[in-house]
Design an enzyme around this catalytic site. Structure first.
Site, PDB file in Angstrom:
ATOM      1  N   GLU A 264     -12.453  32.686 -10.932  1.00 29.23           N
ATOM      2  CA  GLU A 264     -11.319  31.345 -11.012  1.00 29.23           C
ATOM      3  C   GLU A 264     -10.290  32.158 -11.479  1.00 29.23           C
ATOM      4  OE1 GLU A 264      -8.216  30.674 -12.373  1.00 29.23           O
ATOM      5  OE2 GLU A 264      -9.267  29.575 -14.121  1.00 29.23           O
ATOM      6  N   CYS A 301      -3.332  29.107 -16.240  1.00 26.12           N
ATOM      7  CA  CYS A 301      -4.043  29.131 -13.681  1.00 26.12           C
ATOM      8  C   CYS A 301      -3.442  27.695 -14.287  1.00 26.12           C
ATOM      9  CB  CYS A 301      -5.611  29.286 -14.405  1.00 26.12           C
ATOM     10  SG  CYS A 301      -5.796  27.604 -15.648  1.00 26.12           S
TER      11      CYS A 301
END
Length: 527
Positions: A264, A301
């Protein structure tokens, strides 16, 4: 107690000569602890132990694995104030954040414990034989998922607990029956060692094999590269930058036996502000997004780095309120001087780009390693023409794009890189007139949000924390929630295998009592 050493299985080791210290960004000075970077010999020993442990660990009963995962959570909680104090010293994050993240970490471990006990994650499928079928007999076929082998997990800079040593990658891998070797993040190596000690203690007390878990220190990239290239590592979990994740992905692909890298990596999380929503609740949404952009100093994020709207007086009013709110929020500390320096550099470069105007910036003096939150604006045509404007600025930064019309708005979304989240801010029924925008967003994100903010990731089965590249290397999977376990397993079919030799999940009598797909129908009954 922090020793600064590596955990090679159950044993502490400091065979290497390279040392480093972590850093307290609030005090702007190094911490007291000295850490020993793992040597090549220690890496080889950890991987050999993990491979040996794998052959025992993969066959442990679900019940024993459940005990192990629960015990890890218990031992993390037993670390008490020492863990919280170390976390805060190494990150500059507040105590409340540390305690919240500890709670989430333990919740994840206990959630996986409950999930593997159900047994459905093995995807047991049975198609019984039809020996008299014409023109050819049908064999007995039974399929289930099995663990793939030792996993290398990379700790994340912005989540020292929930995405690091005992985070979602580690919890899901251990739940599946895969040993884990963590490459501890150098910014919070002390926090990582304390959590590693809890995992090792839990492994000992639940009689897990030595090598089921190791924790390796590293101040640079060499240890991680050696881990990913090692022939005994069979998968990788990573949360971090696009540059770092892509480098590991490429390295794993070049191996004689390529392995999966579930990374990720990056996202600017576009938010579409529809006209009627801005007209009726623009001020409310501006205040909400000022808080979201600056939450955790923008070091999530899922930080909303891109706000898209159609040019109008209401969009201008929204930007005016957003700018005012952003300017008045008290700056907060970033995780490390390196991160603060990169934020300053990237945000400054964004403002210097053609057609980009500074809308708001925190004025006055700020302490060392504290971020000046910033909002900039640009027109849609310039945004489309300049790919540099599409890059993530990790920190409390967001860009407002003024689009000419719905067509330009759809074009921007369609041409965008893959993202973790996409948000639509709409009044009731307004969204019905923007089907093209919604469809474009669906193609580019892993999670589609209606009338909310993207910051905040609920840990539950329906959460998708991943998205098309470069948000993640495989958009089918994420690190959050029980389905993360699917990354560390592979299907194996048994054909005409004697019942007594089959794994319990596939035996006729179904001794585990799990839900299976038998001849096309789901059932917990015996055959």
């Amino acid at each position: 107690m922090i020793t600064g050493k590596n955990y090679i299985g159950f044993d502490l080791s400091n065979a290497g000569s390279t040392t480093f210290k972590t850093f307290n960004p609030k005090l702007n000075k190094e911490t007291e602890w000295l850490f020993y970077e793992a040597s090549e010999e220690e890496i080889d020993k950890a991987t050999a132990l993990a491979w040996k442990a794998f052959h025992e660990f993969k066959t442990t009963s679900y019940k024993k694995r459940v005990q192990f995962l629960k015990k890890i959570a218990d031992e993390i909680e037993q670390l008490g104030d020492e863990l919280i104090k170390t976390y805060c010293e190494e990150t500059g994050l507040p105590e409340g954040r540390a305690k919240g993240e500890r709670g989430r970490t333990c919740f994840q471990l206990r959630t996986f414990a409950a999930y593997i006990e159900q047994g459905t994650w093995v995807n047991a499928t049975i198609d019984t034989a039809i020996p008299n079928r014409e023109p050819a007999p049908k064999p007995d076929l039974r399929k289930m998922s099995i663990p793939i082998g030792p996993i290398a997990v990379f700790g994340a800079s912005n989540f020292p607990l929930a995405y690091s040593t005992a985070g979602g990658d580690t919890a899901s891998a251990l739940a599946s029956g895969c040993p884990v070797i963590v490459k501890s993040h150098p910014m919070h190596a002390g926090t990582g060692e304390l959590v590693a000690s809890a995992i090792v203690k839990a492994a000992r007390e639940t009689n897990m094999p030595n090598g089921v878990f190791s924790n390796l220190n590293s101040s640079g990239i060499e240890v991680g590269q050696q881990l990913v290239a090692h022939s005994l590592i069979k998968g990788v979990g990573f949360t971090g930058s696009i540059t770092g994740g892509r480098a590991l992905f490429d390295l794993a692909s070049r191996r004689k036996e390529p392995i999966p890298v579930f990374a990720e990596m990056g996202s600017i999380n576009p938010v579409v502000l529809l006209p009627m929503a801005l007209k009726t609740k623009g001020i409310e949404w501006a205040k909400a997004y000022a808080s979201s952009i600056t939450l955790g100093t923008g070091q999530f994020c899922t930080n909303p780095g891109l706000l898209l709207g159609i040019k109008s007086p209401d969009l201008s009013s929204f930007l005016e309120v957003l700018s005012k709110e952003i300017s008045e929020i008290e700056p907060s500390c970033m995780l490390h001087p390196n991160i603060a320096t990169k934020y300053d550099g990237k945000s400054t470069k964004m403002v210097a780009e053609n057609s980009v105007a500074l809308a708001a910036e925190r004025k006055g003096n700020v302490a060392d390693n504290y971020a000046r939150q910033m909002v900039v604006k640009v027109d849609g045509k310039s945004f489309i023409a300049n790919p540099r404007l599409h890059e993530e600025v990790f920190g409390p930064f967001s860009m407002v794009v003024e689009c000419e019309d719905q067509k330009e708005l759809s074009t921007i979304i369609s041409d965008m890189d893959g993202q973790l989240t996409g948000t639509i801010i709409s009044e009731e029924n307004e969204i019905d007139d923007y089907n093209e925008v919604v469809a474009a967003m669906q193609n580019r994100v892993g999670r589609l949000i209606f009338n909310g903010v993207p910051t905040g990731v609920e840990v539950c089965p329906s959460m998708q924390h991943g998205g098309p590249y470069p948000a993640s290397t495989d958009s089918r999977f994420g690190a959050v929630g029980i389905h993360a376990i699917q990354r560390w397993i592979r299907p194996l079919s048994y054909q005409n295998w004697p019942n007594q030799l089959l794994p319990d999940a596939l035996k006729d009598e179904n001794p585990l009592g799990i839900l299976r797909l038998v001849n096309g129908h789901h059932s917990t009954e015996s055959i």
